[in-house]
Design a protein around this motif. Sequence first.
Motif, PDB file in Angstrom:
ATOM      1  N   ARG A 157      29.585  -9.909  -3.575  1.00 15.98           N
ATOM      2  CA  ARG A 157      29.753  -8.814  -4.772  1.00 15.98           C
ATOM      3  C   ARG A 157      31.306  -8.702  -5.002  1.00 15.98           C
ATOM      4  NH1 ARG A 157      25.556  -3.939  -4.191  1.00 15.98           N
ATOM      5  NH2 ARG A 157      23.828  -4.888  -4.832  1.00 15.98           N
ATOM      6  N   GLU A 191      22.511 -10.669 -10.393  1.00 22.97           N
ATOM      7  CA  GLU A 191      22.169  -9.116 -10.938  1.00 22.97           C
ATOM      8  C   GLU A 191      23.702  -8.232 -10.782  1.00 22.97           C
ATOM      9  OE1 GLU A 191      19.940  -7.013  -8.487  1.00 22.97           O
ATOM     10  OE2 GLU A 191      20.327  -8.085  -6.902  1.00 22.97           O
ATOM     11  N   ARG A 237      14.612 -11.167  -3.583  1.00 22.79           N
ATOM     12  CA  ARG A 237      16.240 -11.686  -2.710  1.00 22.79           C
ATOM     13  C   ARG A 237      15.559 -12.705  -1.653  1.00 22.79           C
ATOM     14  NH1 ARG A 237      19.020  -5.803  -2.267  1.00 22.79           N
ATOM     15  NH2 ARG A 237      19.908  -5.994  -4.260  1.00 22.79           N
ATOM     16  N   TYR A 283      17.133  -2.783   6.159  1.00 23.29           N
ATOM     17  CA  TYR A 283      16.175  -3.128   5.385  1.00 23.29           C
ATOM     18  C   TYR A 283      15.287  -3.832   5.514  1.00 23.29           C
ATOM     19  CZ  TYR A 283      19.462  -1.623   1.120  1.00 23.29           C
ATOM     20  OH  TYR A 283      20.292  -0.850   0.941  1.00 23.29           O
ATOM     21  N   ILE A 321      13.364  -6.003  -5.833  1.00 27.68           N
ATOM     22  CA  ILE A 321      14.313  -6.597  -6.057  1.00 27.68           C
ATOM     23  C   ILE A 321      14.780  -7.054  -4.146  1.00 27.68           C
ATOM     24  CG2 ILE A 321      15.839  -5.018  -5.140  1.00 27.68           C
ATOM     25  CD1 ILE A 321      17.034  -8.352  -6.921  1.00 27.68           C
ATOM     26  N   LEU A 322      14.179  -6.319  -3.136  1.00 30.12           N
ATOM     27  CA  LEU A 322      14.200  -7.300  -1.731  1.00 30.12           C
ATOM     28  C   LEU A 322      13.325  -8.341  -2.071  1.00 30.12           C
ATOM     29  CD1 LEU A 322      14.081  -3.769  -0.102  1.00 30.12           C
ATOM     30  CD2 LEU A 322      16.560  -4.990  -0.654  1.00 30.12           C
ATOM     31  N   ARG A 374      27.955  -9.910   1.501  1.00 28.44           N
ATOM     32  CA  ARG A 374      26.680  -8.620   2.378  1.00 28.44           C
ATOM     33  C   ARG A 374      25.617  -9.305   2.649  1.00 28.44           C
ATOM     34  NH1 ARG A 374      23.484  -4.474  -1.186  1.00 28.44           N
ATOM     35  NH2 ARG A 374      22.004  -3.941   0.126  1.00 28.44           N
ATOM     36  N   ALA A 427      12.747  -0.460  -6.851  1.00 28.66           N
ATOM     37  CA  ALA A 427      13.257  -1.004  -7.049  1.00 28.66           C
ATOM     38  C   ALA A 427      13.707  -2.081  -6.007  1.00 28.66           C
ATOM     39  CB  ALA A 427      15.024  -0.265  -7.411  1.00 28.66           C
ATOM     40  N   ALA A 428      13.118  -1.050  -4.474  1.00 29.85           N
ATOM     41  CA  ALA A 428      13.163  -1.652  -3.456  1.00 29.85           C
ATOM     42  C   ALA A 428      12.186  -2.323  -3.725  1.00 29.85           C
ATOM     43  CB  ALA A 428      13.097  -0.535  -2.475  1.00 29.85           C
ATOM     44  N   VAL A 475      25.495  -4.933  -9.586  1.00 28.04           N
ATOM     45  CA  VAL A 475      25.321  -4.139  -8.831  1.00 28.04           C
ATOM     46  C   VAL A 475      24.675  -2.864  -9.029  1.00 28.04           C
ATOM     47  CG1 VAL A 475      26.698  -2.752  -6.968  1.00 28.04           C
ATOM     48  CG2 VAL A 475      27.160  -4.707  -7.370  1.00 28.04           C
ATOM     49  N   ASP A 478      25.662  -2.240   0.584  1.00 29.17           N
ATOM     50  CA  ASP A 478      25.586  -1.427  -0.387  1.00 29.17           C
ATOM     51  C   ASP A 478      26.312  -0.287  -1.290  1.00 29.17           C
ATOM     52  OD1 ASP A 478      23.412  -0.697  -2.315  1.00 29.17           O
ATOM     53  OD2 ASP A 478      22.792   0.758  -0.619  1.00 29.17           O
TER      54      ASP A 478
END
Length: 329
Positions: free
Chosen positions: A91, A255, A81, A119, A77-78, A112, A73-74, A257, A226
């Motif tokens: 969110r 997306e 983004r 990150y 998605i990072l 956020r 995922a990291a 959460v 998060d």
Amino acid sequence: MSEEIAVIPGDGIGQEVVPVAVDVLDAVGDFEFVHADAGDAVKAETGTALPAETREAVEAADATLFGAAGETAADVILPLRSAVESFVNIRPARAYPGVDALRPETDVVFLRENTEGVYAGHEDDLSDDLSTLTRVVTSSASRRLAEFACEFVEAGRGPDGTEGFTVTHKANVMRKTDGRFRDAVVSVADERGVETDEELMDAFATRLPLYPDDYDVVVCPNLAGDVLSDLAAGLVGGLGLLPSANVGEERGLFEPVHGTAPDIAGQGVANPGATVLSAAMLLEFLGYDEDGQRVRDAVEGVLADGPRTPDLGGDATTEQVGDAIIDRL
Ligand SMILES: NC(=O)c1ccc[n+]([C@@H]2O[C@H](COP(=O)([O-])OP(=O)(O)OC[C@H]3O[C@@H](n4cnc5c(N)ncnc54)[C@H](O)[C@@H]3O)[C@@H](O)[C@H]2O)c1
Ligand SMILES: CC(C)[C@H](C(=O)O)[C@@H](O)C(=O)O
């Protein structure tokens, strides 16, 4: 409508809930969908979790709908983004009539910070015994988030048309980084005459479940956003209900959460609500406010009257809930 929407289901329940949201978008508009792959499965096949053509599809599209990725995922998605240059992750967490929620009064939107904090830091193993992580906070990114937060409440986009926001941080310990974040956010709000209050994030984590009515819009650093949004999911009925919008100046990525939910993946019982509500945010981002509201109303109607997936106490499948949402549209 002829906008191009990149669609990336990803792994696990992403493969089950994203098709429902695409059907919903198809039911209200005339979009061109460009399908792309990312995540664990594509890494196993090709060696990379985020193929260059997927990133290019996202950069070329007007908006992206993403499901979830698993272990990778990291790595997925990072960068995505940042591919849409999103500086804020919106969110919303609210309870819905008919849904058994721990705190039915909850109606809060987290804004956020989406580019910095841990990150953007660098993680290192310095010895057999020692690992380190740097944390990045700039006044410019914090100010940009604060400008957005001010515009958000000025435009009445917060719950109950709130005119202010809460900023949460841990500047009592992380004096330089969260101190910079807090100072930048509060000074932008002061310049613009927007009312703010501040709360240390540990106290906030206690107070939100106790007094959800006290909060409408909450501005937070990246990692805090998060964790605290997942906390709020627990108050309103679970992760199956929390959508999100990664918003940049020109593009957006939408997306749920939640993640890939390995415990229920493949059973066809994932709640598609969070992803369909993310699609509603996508519609609003593209300027189709009425269609976004129609989708939201349809989801809300199904949550109230059923059918519901097992996470909400029902026995319906993802597909049955999707069909019920589309019937209402
Ligand atoms: N943005 C992303 O791609 C993203 C986000 C979070 C986690 N992940 C990844 O997902 C994997 C699983 O993570 P996790 O288990 O901590 O979090 P998760 O969000 O996948 O699941 C947590 C719990 O919530 C439930 N749940 C989540 N979404 C649901 C839905 N739509 N309907 C019904 N129940 C739902 C799951 O069944 C599980 O019990 C990990 O590999 C993690 O890295 C990805
Ligand atoms: C998987 C991870 C990179 C991601 C995040 O931390 O942003 C997730 O937890 C989320 O909430 O979307």
